[in-house]
Write an enzyme that holds these catalytic residues in place. Structure first.
Site, PDB file in Angstrom:
ATOM      1  N   ASP A  90       0.757  -1.281  -0.032  1.00 44.97           N
ATOM      2  CA  ASP A  90      -0.057   0.008  -0.071  1.00 44.97           C
ATOM      3  C   ASP A  90       0.939   1.293  -0.085  1.00 44.97           C
ATOM      4  OD1 ASP A  90      -2.513   1.327   0.043  1.00 44.97           O
ATOM      5  OD2 ASP A  90      -2.461   1.417   2.131  1.00 44.97           O
ATOM      6  N   HIS A 145      -3.951  13.923   0.871  1.00 47.84           N
ATOM      7  CA  HIS A 145      -4.109  13.353   1.772  1.00 47.84           C
ATOM      8  C   HIS A 145      -2.945  13.278   2.860  1.00 47.84           C
ATOM      9  CE1 HIS A 145      -5.080   9.702   4.180  1.00 47.84           C
ATOM     10  NE2 HIS A 145      -3.829   9.083   4.110  1.00 47.84           N
ATOM     11  N   ARG A 202       1.740  16.399  12.641  1.00 52.37           N
ATOM     12  CA  ARG A 202       2.970  17.067  12.912  1.00 52.37           C
ATOM     13  C   ARG A 202       2.903  18.743  12.547  1.00 52.37           C
ATOM     14  NH1 ARG A 202       4.241  12.352  10.134  1.00 52.37           N
ATOM     15  NH2 ARG A 202       3.866  13.463   8.253  1.00 52.37           N
ATOM     16  N   GLU A 225     -10.090   4.263   3.740  1.00 52.20           N
ATOM     17  CA  GLU A 225      -9.178   5.114   3.035  1.00 52.20           C
ATOM     18  C   GLU A 225      -9.616   4.546   1.253  1.00 52.20           C
ATOM     19  OE1 GLU A 225      -5.281   4.454   3.966  1.00 52.20           O
ATOM     20  OE2 GLU A 225      -5.573   5.838   5.415  1.00 52.20           O
ATOM     21  N   GLU A 231      -9.300   4.389  -2.199  1.00 52.34           N
ATOM     22  CA  GLU A 231      -8.041   3.899  -2.787  1.00 52.34           C
ATOM     23  C   GLU A 231      -8.268   3.424  -4.208  1.00 52.34           C
ATOM     24  OE1 GLU A 231      -4.389   2.731  -0.877  1.00 52.34           O
ATOM     25  OE2 GLU A 231      -5.214   3.092   0.963  1.00 52.34           O
ATOM     26  N   ASP A 243      -9.195   0.349   2.081  1.00 50.77           N
ATOM     27  CA  ASP A 243      -7.869   0.050   3.121  1.00 50.77           C
ATOM     28  C   ASP A 243      -8.357   0.657   4.575  1.00 50.77           C
ATOM     29  OD1 ASP A 243      -5.680  -0.184   4.508  1.00 50.77           O
ATOM     30  OD2 ASP A 243      -4.687   1.605   3.866  1.00 50.77           O
ATOM     31  N   ARG A 271      -7.421   4.273  13.252  1.00 56.95           N
ATOM     32  CA  ARG A 271      -6.413   5.605  13.519  1.00 56.95           C
ATOM     33  C   ARG A 271      -5.861   5.467  14.941  1.00 56.95           C
ATOM     34  NH1 ARG A 271      -5.634   6.360   8.444  1.00 56.95           N
ATOM     35  NH2 ARG A 271      -7.453   6.624   7.353  1.00 56.95           N
ATOM     36  N   GLN A 316      -3.172   3.024  14.853  1.00 56.01           N
ATOM     37  CA  GLN A 316      -2.173   3.453  13.986  1.00 56.01           C
ATOM     38  C   GLN A 316      -1.253   4.518  14.697  1.00 56.01           C
ATOM     39  OE1 GLN A 316      -3.700   5.121  10.504  1.00 56.01           O
ATOM     40  NE2 GLN A 316      -1.699   5.579   9.542  1.00 56.01           N
ATOM     41  N   TYR A 354       2.705   3.467  14.622  1.00 55.39           N
ATOM     42  CA  TYR A 354       3.276   3.572  13.367  1.00 55.39           C
ATOM     43  C   TYR A 354       4.695   4.248  13.399  1.00 55.39           C
ATOM     44  CZ  TYR A 354       3.573   8.899  13.038  1.00 55.39           C
ATOM     45  OH  TYR A 354       3.565  10.223  13.176  1.00 55.39           O
ATOM     46  N   LYS A 382      -3.758  -1.635  10.059  1.00 53.81           N
ATOM     47  CA  LYS A 382      -4.176  -1.960   8.792  1.00 53.81           C
ATOM     48  C   LYS A 382      -4.289  -3.259   8.258  1.00 53.81           C
ATOM     49  CE  LYS A 382      -3.230   2.494   7.122  1.00 53.81           C
ATOM     50  NZ  LYS A 382      -3.893   3.413   6.450  1.00 53.81           N
ATOM     51  N   THR A 387      -8.704  -5.279   3.934  1.00 52.69           N
ATOM     52  CA  THR A 387      -8.583  -4.395   2.703  1.00 52.69           C
ATOM     53  C   THR A 387      -9.556  -4.967   1.564  1.00 52.69           C
ATOM     54  OG1 THR A 387      -6.244  -3.995   3.212  1.00 52.69           O
ATOM     55  CG2 THR A 387      -7.023  -3.519   1.163  1.00 52.69           C
ATOM     56  N   THR A 393      -4.469   7.028  -0.086  1.00 55.19           N
ATOM     57  CA  THR A 393      -5.825   7.607   0.115  1.00 55.19           C
ATOM     58  C   THR A 393      -5.987   8.553  -1.213  1.00 55.19           C
ATOM     59  OG1 THR A 393      -5.794   6.942   2.247  1.00 55.19           O
ATOM     60  CG2 THR A 393      -7.529   8.735   1.252  1.00 55.19           C
ATOM     61  N   GLU A 414      -9.827  12.782   7.579  1.00 58.20           N
ATOM     62  CA  GLU A 414      -9.760  14.107   7.087  1.00 58.20           C
ATOM     63  C   GLU A 414     -10.912  14.735   7.163  1.00 58.20           C
ATOM     64  OE1 GLU A 414      -7.065  13.600   3.472  1.00 58.20           O
ATOM     65  OE2 GLU A 414      -7.847  11.616   3.713  1.00 58.20           O
TER      66      GLU A 414
HETATM   67 CA    CA Z   1      -3.686   3.205   2.711  1.00 58.07          CA
END
Ligand code: CA
Length: 419
Positions: free
Chosen positions: A125, A132, A141, A198, A200, A230, A234, A237, A241, A250, A254, A346, A360
């Site tokens: 992926d 995105h 961040r 997500e 995709e 996907d 969150r 994640q 991550y 993830k 999927t 995404t 988002e």
């Molecule tokens: Ca993804």
């Protein structure tokens, strides 16, 4: 190219997702028929397995469609793909001979169960949608550090799990996982409270490769495209991550749409990647239009209620094409297999309603959005059905992808109860 007409009358309208121009490949079964390869035409499916067995189609000396998956044809490469598509076009065209006999091989789509169209050999992926990446990076961040310094030079990705890929229609169980919020001292093990989608596209590798391949070769090795969701936890994640990227967040599932739209069917819809901020290194440079103009939508239906459209965007918003992603994937010498599935990343657009994830759309849960039913959402509630829609539109016909859908079931009371 105009609408090509078929003797299957339902295929001959401007708003039919599966006209003769499309011919998407799937695997279907009915009460009477075991799972087998089929091609969609109008509101019908032509049984390709039987068509080959009785001699209507012959790609090679041996059988290609004797398994309930398209991998054998995919492995044969572009000439075999063209031969198959040309023959199917001939058999289903308005002026085809033997229409009466061929009509016996049709099954209404409404009567069929659809299965995984391919055996997924590997799954990767990517994270190649700029809007995105900027949105998520801003939330995690801040806007100054939103895009990591490598982002504008390589398509960033991670190796996913082929075992997680399921066909549209499969229910999705809300996962448990290790979570830690900013206010928590210690992590805890709990059901994900920030479960997400997500939006995709998935590119399916047909021709295998061994060693680095060019962007042009990569484009030629791609057999077709599907819609891909996907599913992403969150809260899992956010904790897991760093530093190696997503893992269990993830791995729940999927989903992919059941019809593979071939690269050949998408040929008239090719378009360019966006303007580059930095010139790409030679091995990743654009060598022609390798994205596609495909309109995409996400809808959400609460349990027992009507669906609301929550996002609209387009595949052409990607910063990197699937061909560039595949080429990048091989730079180290990494072999690619028939049935390798590459998620695009995404696909969000510049506006708020173009965002391809709930993360988002609700800006990390800070700005819940409202459905047509009046309910609000930040993330997915139990019982919600999420559906992706995709279509490439020409003046008098369209190339439909169908839908990629999944309903979210409540988390188990105790995920270890069977141990
Ligand atoms: Ca993804």
């Amino acid at each position: 190219m105009p609408l090509m007409t078929s003797w299957v009358a339902s295929a001959n309208s401007a708003d039919c997702p599966f006209p003769l121009n499309n011919l998407p490949y799937g695997v279907f079964s009915t009460a009477a028929l075991t799972p087998r390869c089929g091609v969609a035409i109008g509101d019908q499916i032509l049984d390709v397995k039987t068509a080959e067995a009785v001699g209507w189609i012959s790609v090679t000396e041996g059988a290609v469609f004797d398994e309930p998956r398209w991998n054998k044809l995919m492995a044969l490469g572009q000439d075999a793909w063209a031969k198959t598509r040309n023959r199917l076009t001939e058999l289903l065209a308005e002026d085809a001979a033997d229409q009466g006999a061929l009509a016996d091989l049709l099954t209404p789509i409404a009567d069929a169960e659809l299965h995984m169209p391919i055996e997924v050999s590997e799954y990767t992926d990517f994270y190649a949608g700029r809007h995105h990446a900027f949105n998520v990076g801003t939330m995690f961040r801040g806007p100054e550090n939103a895009l990591p310094p490598n982002w504008l030079h390589i398509p960033i990705g991670y190796n996913g799990r082929a075992s997680s890929v399921v066909v549209s229609g499969t229910d999705i169980r809300r996962p448990w996982g290790q979570l830690k919020g900013p206010q928590d001292d210690m992590p805890r093990f709990a059901p994900s409270a920030r479960f997400d989608i997500e939006l995709e596209m998935g590119a399916i590798v047909g021709t295998p490769s061994d060693g680095p391949i060019s962007v042009r070769e990569a484009d030629a090795n791609i057999f077709g495209y599907v819609l891909l969701n996907d599913w992403s936890a969150r809260d899992i994640q956010a904790w897991e991550y760093q530093p190696l990227g997503p893992f269990q967040a993830k791995a729940t599932a999927t989903s992919i749409s059941p019809w593979i739209v071939t690269a050949a069917a998408l040929e008239p819809f090719r378009c360019d990647t966006p303007e580059r901020e930095f010139e790409l290194l030679d091995h990743l440079k654009d060598v022609g239009p390798m994205l596609f103009d495909i309109e995409l939508e996400v809808s959400l239906a609460p349990e027992g209620k009507d669906a609301s459209t929550i996002a609209r965007t387009n595949y052409s918003e990607m910063y990197y094409s699937a061909a560039q992603q595949l080429a990048h994937h091989t730079t180290s010498g990494c072999s690619m297999r028939t049935g390798d599935l590459l998620g695009s990343g995404t696909i969000s657009g510049p506006e708020k309603h173009n965002r391809g994830s709930l993360l988002e759309l609700s800006w990390g849960g800070k700005e819940p959005f409202t459905l047509d039913t009046g309910e609000t959402r930040s993330f997915i509630n139990d019982g919600d059905t999420l559906t992706l829609h995709g279509v490439a539109k020409a003046d008098d016909y369209q190339i439909g992808f169908g839908t990629c859908t999944g309903k979210v079931l409540p988390a188990l009371d105790d995920p270890y109860s069977r141990n």
